[in-house]
Design a protein around this motif. Structure first.
Motif, mmCIF file in Angstrom:
data_model
loop_
_atom_site.group_PDB
_atom_site.id
_atom_site.type_symbol
_atom_site.label_atom_id
_atom_site.label_comp_id
_atom_site.label_asym_id
_atom_site.label_seq_id
_atom_site.Cartn_x
_atom_site.Cartn_y
_atom_site.Cartn_z
ATOM 1 N N TYR A 103 0.770 -1.209 0.059
ATOM 2 C CA TYR A 103 0.161 0.093 -0.047
ATOM 3 C C TYR A 103 0.831 1.259 0.071
ATOM 4 C CZ TYR A 103 1.235 -0.162 4.911
ATOM 5 O OH TYR A 103 1.746 -0.455 6.079
ATOM 6 N N PRO A 104 0.446 2.374 -0.435
ATOM 7 C CA PRO A 104 1.296 3.530 -0.358
ATOM 8 C C PRO A 104 1.148 4.187 0.797
ATOM 9 C CG PRO A 104 -0.918 4.025 -1.373
ATOM 10 C CD PRO A 104 -1.094 2.692 -1.097
ATOM 11 N N ALA B 38 -0.552 12.760 6.154
ATOM 12 C CA ALA B 38 -1.766 12.804 7.160
ATOM 13 C C ALA B 38 -2.964 13.534 6.510
ATOM 14 C CB ALA B 38 -1.301 13.738 8.510
ATOM 15 N N LYS B 39 -2.732 14.670 5.577
ATOM 16 C CA LYS B 39 -3.591 15.064 5.011
ATOM 17 C C LYS B 39 -4.476 14.229 4.209
ATOM 18 C CE LYS B 39 -4.801 18.778 1.776
ATOM 19 N NZ LYS B 39 -4.193 19.688 0.683
ATOM 20 N N ASP B 40 -3.755 13.615 3.438
ATOM 21 C CA ASP B 40 -4.624 12.477 2.489
ATOM 22 C C ASP B 40 -5.160 11.348 3.249
ATOM 23 O OD1 ASP B 40 -3.650 14.000 0.311
ATOM 24 O OD2 ASP B 40 -1.742 12.598 0.018
ATOM 25 N N ALA B 41 -4.475 10.800 4.456
ATOM 26 C CA ALA B 41 -5.109 9.962 5.175
ATOM 27 C C ALA B 41 -6.571 10.473 5.806
ATOM 28 C CB ALA B 41 -4.436 9.265 6.347
ATOM 29 N N SER C 93 -9.445 10.520 2.989
ATOM 30 C CA SER C 93 -9.811 9.176 2.629
ATOM 31 C C SER C 93 -10.632 8.652 3.614
ATOM 32 C CB SER C 93 -8.536 8.252 2.391
ATOM 33 O OG SER C 93 -9.027 7.208 2.326
ATOM 34 N N ILE C 94 -10.508 9.012 5.095
ATOM 35 C CA ILE C 94 -11.204 8.461 6.310
ATOM 36 C C ILE C 94 -12.501 9.372 6.159
ATOM 37 C CG2 ILE C 94 -11.509 8.461 8.482
ATOM 38 C CD1 ILE C 94 -8.556 8.134 8.718
ATOM 39 N N LYS C 95 -12.251 10.576 5.851
ATOM 40 C CA LYS C 95 -13.570 11.431 5.924
ATOM 41 C C LYS C 95 -14.415 11.115 4.642
ATOM 42 C CE LYS C 95 -15.052 16.328 6.019
ATOM 43 N NZ LYS C 95 -14.544 17.579 6.197
ATOM 44 N N ARG C 96 -13.916 11.113 3.502
ATOM 45 C CA ARG C 96 -14.512 10.346 2.330
ATOM 46 C C ARG C 96 -15.382 9.108 2.620
ATOM 47 N NH1 ARG C 96 -10.834 11.316 -0.781
ATOM 48 N NH2 ARG C 96 -10.301 9.048 -1.129
ATOM 49 N N GLN C 97 -14.717 8.058 3.134
ATOM 50 C CA GLN C 97 -15.156 6.884 3.101
ATOM 51 C C GLN C 97 -16.168 6.489 4.254
ATOM 52 O OE1 GLN C 97 -12.602 3.672 1.649
ATOM 53 N NE2 GLN C 97 -10.916 4.847 1.821
ATOM 54 N N LEU C 98 -15.871 7.011 5.446
ATOM 55 C CA LEU C 98 -16.405 6.624 6.643
ATOM 56 C C LEU C 98 -17.591 7.642 7.119
ATOM 57 C CD1 LEU C 98 -13.907 5.349 9.226
ATOM 58 C CD2 LEU C 98 -15.442 3.966 7.785
ATOM 59 N N ARG C 99 -17.195 9.079 6.534
ATOM 60 C CA ARG C 99 -17.863 10.070 6.980
ATOM 61 C C ARG C 99 -18.110 10.320 8.456
ATOM 62 N NH1 ARG C 99 -20.361 12.141 2.595
ATOM 63 N NH2 ARG C 99 -20.481 10.537 0.696
ATOM 64 N N ARG C 100 -17.046 9.720 9.336
ATOM 65 C CA ARG C 100 -17.003 9.798 10.620
ATOM 66 C C ARG C 100 -15.473 9.596 11.017
ATOM 67 N NH1 ARG C 100 -16.006 4.807 12.499
ATOM 68 N NH2 ARG C 100 -16.830 3.188 11.440
ATOM 69 N N LYS C 101 -15.183 9.662 12.314
ATOM 70 C CA LYS C 101 -13.899 9.487 12.600
ATOM 71 C C LYS C 101 -13.559 8.115 12.854
ATOM 72 C CE LYS C 101 -12.592 13.808 15.047
ATOM 73 N NZ LYS C 101 -12.210 14.617 16.245
ATOM 74 N N LEU C 102 -12.260 7.683 12.281
ATOM 75 C CA LEU C 102 -11.883 6.155 12.490
ATOM 76 C C LEU C 102 -11.182 6.171 13.951
ATOM 77 C CD1 LEU C 102 -10.906 3.589 10.784
ATOM 78 C CD2 LEU C 102 -8.589 4.754 11.245
ATOM 79 N N VAL C 103 -11.934 5.113 14.376
ATOM 80 C CA VAL C 103 -11.725 4.902 16.194
ATOM 81 C C VAL C 103 -10.711 3.702 16.378
ATOM 82 C CG1 VAL C 103 -12.616 4.248 18.228
ATOM 83 C CG2 VAL C 103 -14.151 5.334 16.545
ATOM 84 N N HIS D 295 -5.710 1.588 4.304
ATOM 85 C CA HIS D 295 -5.588 0.790 3.024
ATOM 86 C C HIS D 295 -6.564 -0.306 3.556
ATOM 87 C CE1 HIS D 295 -4.134 -2.369 0.392
ATOM 88 N NE2 HIS D 295 -3.964 -3.124 1.402
ATOM 89 N N GLU D 296 -6.385 -0.987 4.460
ATOM 90 C CA GLU D 296 -7.415 -2.054 4.952
ATOM 91 C C GLU D 296 -8.768 -1.477 5.245
ATOM 92 O OE1 GLU D 296 -8.363 -6.042 6.263
ATOM 93 O OE2 GLU D 296 -6.758 -5.098 4.959
ATOM 94 N N MET D 297 -9.233 -0.428 5.646
ATOM 95 C CA MET D 297 -10.360 0.180 5.720
ATOM 96 C C MET D 297 -11.015 -0.036 4.455
ATOM 97 S SD MET D 297 -11.619 4.022 6.591
ATOM 98 C CE MET D 297 -10.562 4.549 5.260
ATOM 99 N N THR D 298 -10.291 0.820 3.415
ATOM 100 C CA THR D 298 -10.717 0.689 1.812
ATOM 101 C C THR D 298 -10.991 -0.648 1.336
ATOM 102 O OG1 THR D 298 -9.520 2.744 1.608
ATOM 103 C CG2 THR D 298 -10.221 1.558 -0.336
ATOM 104 N N ARG D 299 -10.208 -1.630 1.663
ATOM 105 C CA ARG D 299 -10.305 -2.844 1.127
ATOM 106 C C ARG D 299 -11.498 -3.335 1.683
ATOM 107 N NH1 ARG D 299 -9.568 -8.005 2.251
ATOM 108 N NH2 ARG D 299 -9.405 -7.625 4.417
ATOM 109 N N ARG D 300 -11.906 -3.469 2.859
ATOM 110 C CA ARG D 300 -12.932 -4.074 3.713
ATOM 111 C C ARG D 300 -14.350 -3.079 3.234
ATOM 112 N NH1 ARG D 300 -11.844 -5.422 10.097
ATOM 113 N NH2 ARG D 300 -9.923 -6.752 9.709
ATOM 114 N N LYS D 301 -14.152 -1.952 2.785
ATOM 115 C CA LYS D 301 -15.299 -1.320 2.434
ATOM 116 C C LYS D 301 -15.828 -1.862 1.102
ATOM 117 C CE LYS D 301 -17.310 3.221 2.133
ATOM 118 N NZ LYS D 301 -18.579 2.909 3.018
ATOM 119 N N ALA D 302 -14.653 -2.005 0.060
ATOM 120 C CA ALA D 302 -14.803 -2.359 -1.261
ATOM 121 C C ALA D 302 -15.343 -3.773 -1.151
ATOM 122 C CB ALA D 302 -13.556 -2.356 -1.955
#
Length: 249
Positions: free
Chosen positions: A85-86, A90-93, A96-106, A239-246
């Motif tokens: 994974y790339p 911090a900005k890009d992370a 990505s979290i905001k776009r995919q979860l629409r909440r904070k990653l706990v 990366h793992e959050m994205t993979r699971r969501k997909a």
């Protein structure tokens, strides 16, 4: 010698010289020194030179031996675990979290079992971070719950459920009698028992003595070793959050 076949370097290129240290359960005397040299020779050092011996109490002796190893290494046969994974800023992370979860990653983190060494987990989680990188507390879209040291596995599972954790990070520095392996295996089994299939948080274990590629045996999603930075962990979680969501969409 082929460029792909290498030997250790000591005084001159390819001389095979290495230094080893170890302890034998023998009182320090000439017999113990002979035993240390015998062990070194059986490990492939020829000649083997004893450069240091010191009694460690009445029944043990610490040794340092120096010698030329008879073994060669074929670099083509060396296999390592490559990062798949790339690395994200911090900005890009955060984006990505905001776009995919629409909440904070706990993220819930702890040192489990009797391990009281929080330096590793704090380096990843605390805002001060490590190696010039700020920890996960710095990430705007990450909520960190750091439980500290000597956390019992049932308490970790209960807190992760209460916090609705997306990821659980455990640090293991104490390795006597493979405590890090037993604790991590117990932890992963407890999470799989407590959560429905497919809903277990991302399980990450870190420490200096874990073997690369041992995730499947330990029941975790990722192993991080010495020198890991907060950015590497954050990038993996995204990366793992994205993979699971997909996978579930």
């Amino acid at each position: 010698m082929s460029a792909h076949i290498v030997r250790p370097y000591g005084d001159t290129t390819g001389d095979g010289m290495v230094q080893l240290s170890f302890t034998l359960p023998l009182p320090h005397d000439k017999r113990a020194e002979g035993a240390a040299l015998q062990l070194a020779r059986r490990m492939g050092l020829d000649p083997a030179l004893l450069v240091h011996a010191k009694a460690m109490g009445p029944d043990f002796t610490f040794f340092v031996v120096y010698g030329s190893t008879t073994h060669l290494v074929d670099v083509d046969d060396v296999h390592v675990v490559e990062r798949e994974y790339p690395l994200l800023s911090a900005k890009d992370a955060n984006l990505s979290i905001k776009r995919q979860l629409r909440r904070k990653l706990v993220v819930v983190g702890a040192c489990i079992g009797t391990d009281a060494h929080t330096v590793g987990i704090d380096a990843i989680l605390n805002i001060k971070g490590f190696a010039g990188e700020k920890g996960l507390e710095y990430y705007r879209e990450v909520r960190v719950v750091n439980l500290g040291a000597q956390v019992l596995v049932p308490d970790l599972v209960a807190r992760a459920r209460a916090e609705k954790a997306d990821a659980v990070l455990v640090s293991q520095v104490v390795t006597q009698k493979d405590a890090h392996i037993h604790n991590t295996t117990q932890m992963s089994a407890a999470f799989r028992e407590a959560y429905p299939a497919g809903q277990v948080p991302i399980l990450v274990a870190g420490g200096p003595r874990f073997e690369e590629g041992s995730e499947a045996a330990l029941g975790v999603d990722r192993i991080f070793g010495r020198g890991t930075t907060p950015g590497e962990v954050a990038s993996y979680l995204v990366h793992e959050m994205t993979r699971r969501k997909a996978k579930t969409s």
